[in-house]
Structure formats: C-alpha cells, structure tokens
Design a protein around this motif. Structure first.
Motif, PDB file in Angstrom:
ATOM      1  N   SER A  62     -10.981  -3.916   4.333  1.00 60.98           N
ATOM      2  CA  SER A  62     -12.055  -3.388   3.499  1.00 60.98           C
ATOM      3  C   SER A  62     -11.568  -2.061   2.923  1.00 60.98           C
ATOM      4  O   SER A  62     -11.380  -1.094   3.662  1.00 60.98           O
ATOM      5  CB  SER A  62     -13.321  -3.180   4.333  1.00 60.98           C
ATOM      6  N   LEU A  63     -11.342  -2.013   1.604  1.00 65.01           N
ATOM      7  CA  LEU A  63     -10.776  -0.827   0.962  1.00 65.01           C
ATOM      8  C   LEU A  63     -11.818  -0.147   0.080  1.00 65.01           C
ATOM      9  O   LEU A  63     -12.714  -0.804  -0.474  1.00 65.01           O
ATOM     10  CB  LEU A  63      -9.555  -1.212   0.124  1.00 65.01           C
ATOM     11  N   HIS A  64     -11.686   1.155  -0.037  1.00 60.55           N
ATOM     12  CA  HIS A  64     -12.651   1.955  -0.797  1.00 60.55           C
ATOM     13  C   HIS A  64     -11.917   2.783  -1.848  1.00 60.55           C
ATOM     14  O   HIS A  64     -10.868   3.373  -1.569  1.00 60.55           O
ATOM     15  CB  HIS A  64     -13.442   2.875   0.142  1.00 60.55           C
ATOM     16  N   SER A  65     -12.488   2.829  -3.039  1.00 56.19           N
ATOM     17  CA  SER A  65     -11.843   3.524  -4.153  1.00 56.19           C
ATOM     18  C   SER A  65     -11.695   5.014  -3.880  1.00 56.19           C
ATOM     19  O   SER A  65     -10.837   5.681  -4.472  1.00 56.19           O
ATOM     20  CB  SER A  65     -12.651   3.306  -5.439  1.00 56.19           C
ATOM     21  N   GLU A  66     -12.523   5.579  -2.980  1.00 54.11           N
ATOM     22  CA  GLU A  66     -12.431   7.000  -2.675  1.00 54.11           C
ATOM     23  C   GLU A  66     -11.141   7.334  -1.929  1.00 54.11           C
ATOM     24  O   GLU A  66     -10.618   8.445  -2.043  1.00 54.11           O
ATOM     25  CB  GLU A  66     -13.633   7.453  -1.838  1.00 54.11           C
ATOM     26  N   SER A  67     -10.635   6.376  -1.145  1.00 53.75           N
ATOM     27  CA  SER A  67      -9.461   6.654  -0.323  1.00 53.75           C
ATOM     28  C   SER A  67      -8.252   5.784  -0.667  1.00 53.75           C
ATOM     29  O   SER A  67      -7.152   6.045  -0.193  1.00 53.75           O
ATOM     30  CB  SER A  67      -9.803   6.469   1.171  1.00 53.75           C
ATOM     31  N   HIS A  68      -8.445   4.752  -1.478  1.00 55.24           N
ATOM     32  CA  HIS A  68      -7.333   3.898  -1.900  1.00 55.24           C
ATOM     33  C   HIS A  68      -7.397   3.718  -3.417  1.00 55.24           C
ATOM     34  O   HIS A  68      -8.472   3.771  -4.015  1.00 55.24           O
ATOM     35  CB  HIS A  68      -7.403   2.520  -1.229  1.00 55.24           C
ATOM     36  N   ASP A  69      -6.243   3.483  -4.032  1.00 52.55           N
ATOM     37  CA  ASP A  69      -6.241   3.305  -5.484  1.00 52.55           C
ATOM     38  C   ASP A  69      -6.576   1.860  -5.847  1.00 52.55           C
ATOM     39  O   ASP A  69      -5.742   1.098  -6.334  1.00 52.55           O
ATOM     40  CB  ASP A  69      -4.900   3.736  -6.093  1.00 52.55           C
ATOM     41  N   VAL A  70      -7.836   1.498  -5.602  1.00 46.95           N
ATOM     42  CA  VAL A  70      -8.369   0.188  -5.992  1.00 46.95           C
ATOM     43  C   VAL A  70      -9.534   0.424  -6.937  1.00 46.95           C
ATOM     44  O   VAL A  70     -10.197   1.462  -6.880  1.00 46.95           O
ATOM     45  CB  VAL A  70      -8.829  -0.624  -4.757  1.00 46.95           C
ATOM     46  N   GLU A  71      -9.766  -0.533  -7.828  1.00 49.46           N
ATOM     47  CA  GLU A  71     -10.796  -0.354  -8.847  1.00 49.46           C
ATOM     48  C   GLU A  71     -12.195  -0.375  -8.256  1.00 49.46           C
ATOM     49  O   GLU A  71     -13.090   0.334  -8.714  1.00 49.46           O
ATOM     50  CB  GLU A  71     -10.661  -1.428  -9.927  1.00 49.46           C
ATOM     51  N   GLN A  72     -12.421  -1.210  -7.244  1.00 48.55           N
ATOM     52  CA  GLN A  72     -13.750  -1.287  -6.656  1.00 48.55           C
ATOM     53  C   GLN A  72     -13.659  -1.505  -5.151  1.00 48.55           C
ATOM     54  O   GLN A  72     -12.675  -2.042  -4.649  1.00 48.55           O
ATOM     55  CB  GLN A  72     -14.567  -2.415  -7.299  1.00 48.55           C
ATOM     56  N   ASP A  73     -14.700  -1.074  -4.454  1.00 44.61           N
ATOM     57  CA  ASP A  73     -14.759  -1.260  -3.010  1.00 44.61           C
ATOM     58  C   ASP A  73     -14.894  -2.741  -2.679  1.00 44.61           C
ATOM     59  O   ASP A  73     -15.507  -3.511  -3.429  1.00 44.61           O
ATOM     60  CB  ASP A  73     -15.964  -0.507  -2.428  1.00 44.61           C
ATOM     61  N   GLY A  74     -14.328  -3.140  -1.556  1.00 44.03           N
ATOM     62  CA  GLY A  74     -14.484  -4.529  -1.137  1.00 44.03           C
ATOM     63  C   GLY A  74     -13.338  -4.998  -0.267  1.00 44.03           C
ATOM     64  O   GLY A  74     -12.474  -4.217   0.158  1.00 44.03           O
ATOM     65  N   LEU A  75     -13.312  -6.295  -0.005  1.00 48.97           N
ATOM     66  CA  LEU A  75     -12.284  -6.904   0.828  1.00 48.97           C
ATOM     67  C   LEU A  75     -11.073  -7.287  -0.020  1.00 48.97           C
ATOM     68  O   LEU A  75     -11.217  -7.791  -1.140  1.00 48.97           O
ATOM     69  CB  LEU A  75     -12.837  -8.147   1.523  1.00 48.97           C
ATOM     70  N   TYR A  76      -9.892  -7.048   0.539  1.00 53.34           N
ATOM     71  CA  TYR A  76      -8.643  -7.385  -0.146  1.00 53.34           C
ATOM     72  C   TYR A  76      -7.712  -8.107   0.822  1.00 53.34           C
ATOM     73  O   TYR A  76      -7.574  -7.703   1.980  1.00 53.34           O
ATOM     74  CB  TYR A  76      -7.952  -6.126  -0.667  1.00 53.34           C
ATOM     75  N   LEU A  77      -7.087  -9.178   0.327  1.00 49.60           N
ATOM     76  CA  LEU A  77      -6.049  -9.863   1.089  1.00 49.60           C
ATOM     77  C   LEU A  77      -4.747  -9.131   0.809  1.00 49.60           C
ATOM     78  O   LEU A  77      -4.300  -9.054  -0.335  1.00 49.60           O
ATOM     79  CB  LEU A  77      -5.953 -11.325   0.652  1.00 49.60           C
ATOM     80  N   VAL A  78      -4.145  -8.559   1.867  1.00 52.69           N
ATOM     81  CA  VAL A  78      -2.989  -7.688   1.656  1.00 52.69           C
ATOM     82  C   VAL A  78      -1.870  -8.012   2.649  1.00 52.69           C
ATOM     83  O   VAL A  78      -2.090  -8.597   3.708  1.00 52.69           O
ATOM     84  CB  VAL A  78      -3.385  -6.198   1.813  1.00 52.69           C
ATOM     85  N   TYR A  79      -0.673  -7.597   2.260  1.00 53.83           N
ATOM     86  CA  TYR A  79       0.452  -7.540   3.186  1.00 53.83           C
ATOM     87  C   TYR A  79       0.501  -6.102   3.717  1.00 53.83           C
ATOM     88  O   TYR A  79       0.585  -5.146   2.942  1.00 53.83           O
ATOM     89  CB  TYR A  79       1.767  -7.875   2.480  1.00 53.83           C
ATOM     90  N   GLU A  80       0.451  -5.958   5.038  1.00 53.31           N
ATOM     91  CA  GLU A  80       0.467  -4.651   5.656  1.00 53.31           C
ATOM     92  C   GLU A  80       1.848  -4.396   6.259  1.00 53.31           C
ATOM     93  O   GLU A  80       2.283  -5.135   7.144  1.00 53.31           O
ATOM     94  CB  GLU A  80      -0.609  -4.575   6.750  1.00 53.31           C
TER      95      GLU A  80
END
Length: 484
Positions: free
Chosen positions: A183-201
C-alpha cells in the motif's frame, strides 16, 4: 539548574496563549547527569499544544507549536525571509553555533519550510550533530529539534574509498527480488495516487556499505528474516451465530452502558475515539510524563475508525477485564477466527495464520505473556495475501482474553479488499527485467553514519540511491516497470 528556573526559561521560549494549561512538567535524570526537562501546555481544543524541552543547563533542545487559531498570512513569506527567521532563532538560543554549524538544505513541508544546520566534514553533514527548524508562512518557528552539543570530534577519514564500479558489481551479484503487494502513498512515494501496487521489492533497498571496503554497515534488508522458517495456515470457517450486517462501532469494540466517550480526535483519514468509565476520577494532579499518560490511557478503551468506510480499523482495551473462564489457546483461536469472520468477512479469504518457526513459538509466547497482564491473553497474528500466493504487506492482530473470552485488542487490515481483487495477479515484467531496471538506476552517495554504543563514532558509508532523485530505490513496479 533549579526546576523553577527551568520552568521560567521554558515560559520565555514562546508566548503561551491565554487559556492554555500546563499539562506536563517533568524533570528526567540520567546516569551521565545530562538530564532533560519536558513541558507541555494544551489548549481547550484537544489538538492545540505547545511542547518545550530543555537540557539540564536550560538549553532548548525541542520546540513544537500546534495552534489552530492562527490567521493565515495575507502574503506568504518567501524562503529567503523564512531562513532569516530560522537563523535569528538559532542565534538567540545558540549564539556560538555558527562556529560549528553550516546551513545544509531546505525541505518543503505541507505547512512549513524546514531548514537544516549541521556540522560538515568532507562536505558531508555529520548525522545527529546539528538542528532543524520549521518556519510557517507567518515566519514563526513551529518546530525546533536539536542534537547540537558543541563541535563533535572529527571522525576518521578513510585513506582510500572503494570504487562505485566495484560496489555496483557486488550489489549485482547479491541482488534478489520478492514479489509483493504494498500500500503506497503519494506523500511518501513517487506514485500518482494512493493504493495497492504489485511490486518487486529488492533485498538491498536499505543497505549501506562502509566506503573503505565492501562490508555492509547495516544488514537491514527487505527480506531479512522475513518469513524465514515461518509457516502460514489457512483459516477455518465456522457457522456464524451472528447475522452478518452493518455493525456499529460500539458493538464491534464492545462498549457497554457504563462507558462514556471522553474525546474524539481527527487523525486525517481516521477518527480516534476514547471511552472511559463514567465514574472514573483522577486520583491526584500528577504533571509527570507517567501521570500524563495515565490520565490519557488508564482505564480507557481506544478505537480508530476509518472516515471513508465508517468501520473500526483497530481498538484496544486498557481497562482491565477479568472473568472466571480458563480458555485454552485453541479455544481463544476459535474466538479470534469467529471475530474476524464477523467483523471483516470481505477480508477473511485473504488472511492466514502466521506460525513462528520451531523453537521461536514458545519464546515469543512467553515474551508476550510477560508483557500483558501476566499471560491472561492469547495473541494471534495473521498475514494477508491476494489469493494467488502473493503476500500483501499488511498484518492483522487479534488478542483474546482467556478469562472472559472477549477480544481486548484488534488491529485490522489497512488496505481495500475490493482494490486487491482488481489488482493483476501476475507481473507484466520478469524478475530479470526488474533487476536490469534497478541496476540501470542504481547509484551511491557518501554519507556519515553515526554509530551508538559505549564509544560513539562516525563512519563514512555509501548509501544506495537512485541516480536522478538521489533517494533510495524502494520498489520496481511489476506492471509498469517504474522505479518507486
């Protein structure tokens, strides 16, 4: 310094508005005789407060001002003017600081500009050897935080540094990825909108390496110890006696008629609600930190409610509840499962019980038993997944009271179940491609890393970062390939 003098100095740091009450007045001592004086004034509104911290000599170490009644500035003050205000404030409280500290950077905040003044060695700031100030649009210092205690000893400077090329080659051999949902947030990550993202960590996301060699300065990584030896058990389903319907907050938390709501706080995306027994009375006016937390917490029930859904996201009973039952852990587990199926049925199929690796389970349970009410509670931790084997970075916890059979603590999922079902179940790019993207964006920057211990020291390290943003590479979007 006498306590009365410390209180006088605290009152002189900032003008305390009429109607504010001294809520905390505490004097803490330490073995090295450094000590700290902590003062907190609160306004009539719960979210209005002024906090001042002083060291034993009366020097200001921390200031925080949160007042809601201030009029907005007709013309917002510019960055240059704000910096002058910051430096004037620093000169007032630390007139000798200019011999040791240098302005290093500015950071834009939502409500203010933050100015950093630090001790510089080799063109790099020493960690925790300076201060920062937040200046609002009116030019007022709303936050001051200082670790400045005079000039610090110049750390040892390495005679040679490892080459970035060699370090990059080393990272390339060690780099691994784990497919996860965050769950990523635009305030702390460079994503356009808050929400769930499928990512490689990446496993190297937080690593720092000593600049003189290839030894990791810290072994923290995204997958260190995560899931190692743990097993995950699917949840059983039961024939619920309770009818599934929209549940009220009081019903979920277990609020009874003898409790009354004593405060409600706006916490952004959530509301914080606190209840206490109607007949509860404070025994004495204790202005210590312990006394403050007792007044805030003792015999209370606290809950956090989502503004969007109106549902309880978590709650905890600080009020003691004891009964005559002697439930086993298995019986408490059944109660926990029924509670989850009752309260969050839409999430039930995405949860699994986390079972610690052999040898750790008893130790963890013993540690937990020591922490809460002499072991009369059983705690269960559940991890989330998307139903197709990909873990979601979210943990659900339920604690059941063995003597009452009631849930005394619940921390629910912090993601939207509907959004999880709409998320792709397979990545659009391979792990190999994710590694290529990571390595093409990878760079390193030198920084001083402060080591705490019997003898504090500073070590020159390389920190992994993005070649353009100079910030850590947290994730690679498994769908778009974007660097996050």
């Amino acid at each position: 310094m006498p306590k009365k003098e410390l209180l006088r100095i605290a009152n002189s740091v900032v003008k305390i508005p009429d109607g504010y009450e001294l809520t905390i007045e505490d004097y803490l001592e330490s073995e090295n005789a450094e000590g700290e004086a902590i003062f907190l004034w609160t306004g009539q509104k719960r979210d209005e407060a002024i906090s001042v911290h002083l060291d034993a000599q009366g020097n200001l170490t921390y200031l925080s001002i949160d007042r809601q009644e201030k009029e907005p500035a007709a013309i917002a003050m510019g960055e240059v003017e704000k910096r002058k205000c910051a430096e004037q404030f620093l000169c007032t409280h630390y007139p000798d600081a200019w011999k040791d500290l240098t302005f290093s950077k500015t950071k834009k905040l939502s409500h203010a500009d933050r100015f950093y003044y630090e001790q510089i060695v080799m063109g790099l700031p020493l960690e925790h050897a300076g201060c920062y100030m937040d200046i609002d649009s009116l030019g007022e210092v709303v936050t001051f935080s200082s670790s400045y205690k005079g000039v610090r000893r110049i750390p040892e400077i390495p005679s040679t540094l490892i080459s970035k090329e060699k370090l990059k080659e080393h990272i390339g051999h060690a780099l691994q990825f784990r497919l996860k949902i965050h769950s990523l947030h635009s305030e702390s990550h460079d994503v356009e909108q808050d929400g769930l993202y499928l990512v490689y960590e990446p496993n190297a996301v937080f690593q720092k390496f000593r600049a003189a060699d290839l030894s990791p300065e810290t072994k923290m990584s995204s997958d260190e110890g995560e899931g190692e030896g743990e097993t995950y058990v699917p949840l059983p389903t039961f024939s619920l006696k309770k009818v599934r319907r929209d549940l009220g907050i009081a019903e979920v938390v277990g609020i009874t008629e003898n409790l009354e709501m004593i405060r409600e706080v706006d916490m952004g995306k959530e509301r914080g609600i606190v209840w206490r027994d109607r007949n509860w009375q404070v025994m004495e006016k204790d202005l210590s930190m312990d006394g403050f937390f007792r007044r805030q917490t003792e015999d209370t029930v606290k809950a956090f409610v989502s503004k969007r859904s109106g549902k309880v996201r978590s709650f905890i009973w600080f009020m003691e509840r004891k009964g005559d039952r002697q439930l086993t852990r298995e019986e408490c587990y059944t109660i926990a499962i029924e509670f989850l199926e009752w309260v969050i049925p839409e999430y039930f199929g995405f949860l699994q019980l986390t079972v610690p690796k052999a040898g750790d389970e008893n130790e963890e349970q013993e540690n937990w038993d020591d922490d809460i009410d002499g072991g009369i509670k059983e705690a269960f931790v559940f991890t989330a997944h998307n139903g197709h084997g990909i873990p979601v970075d979210s943990i659900v916890t339920v604690t059941v009271n063995r003597t009452t059979g009631l849930v005394d603590y619940y921390n629910g999922p912090d993601f939207d179940s509907e959004q999880l079902q709409q998320l792709p179940i397979k990545p659009a790019l391979t792990e190999e491609r994710a590694k290529e993207i990571f390595m093409s964006h990878l760079d390193f920057e030198l920084k001083w890393d402060h080591n705490y211990g019997e003898e504090e020291s500073d070590t020159l390290v390389y920190r992994l970062c993005d070649v353009k943003s100079r910030t850590p590479i947290r994730y690679i979007d498994a769908i778009s390939g974007e660097v996050i």
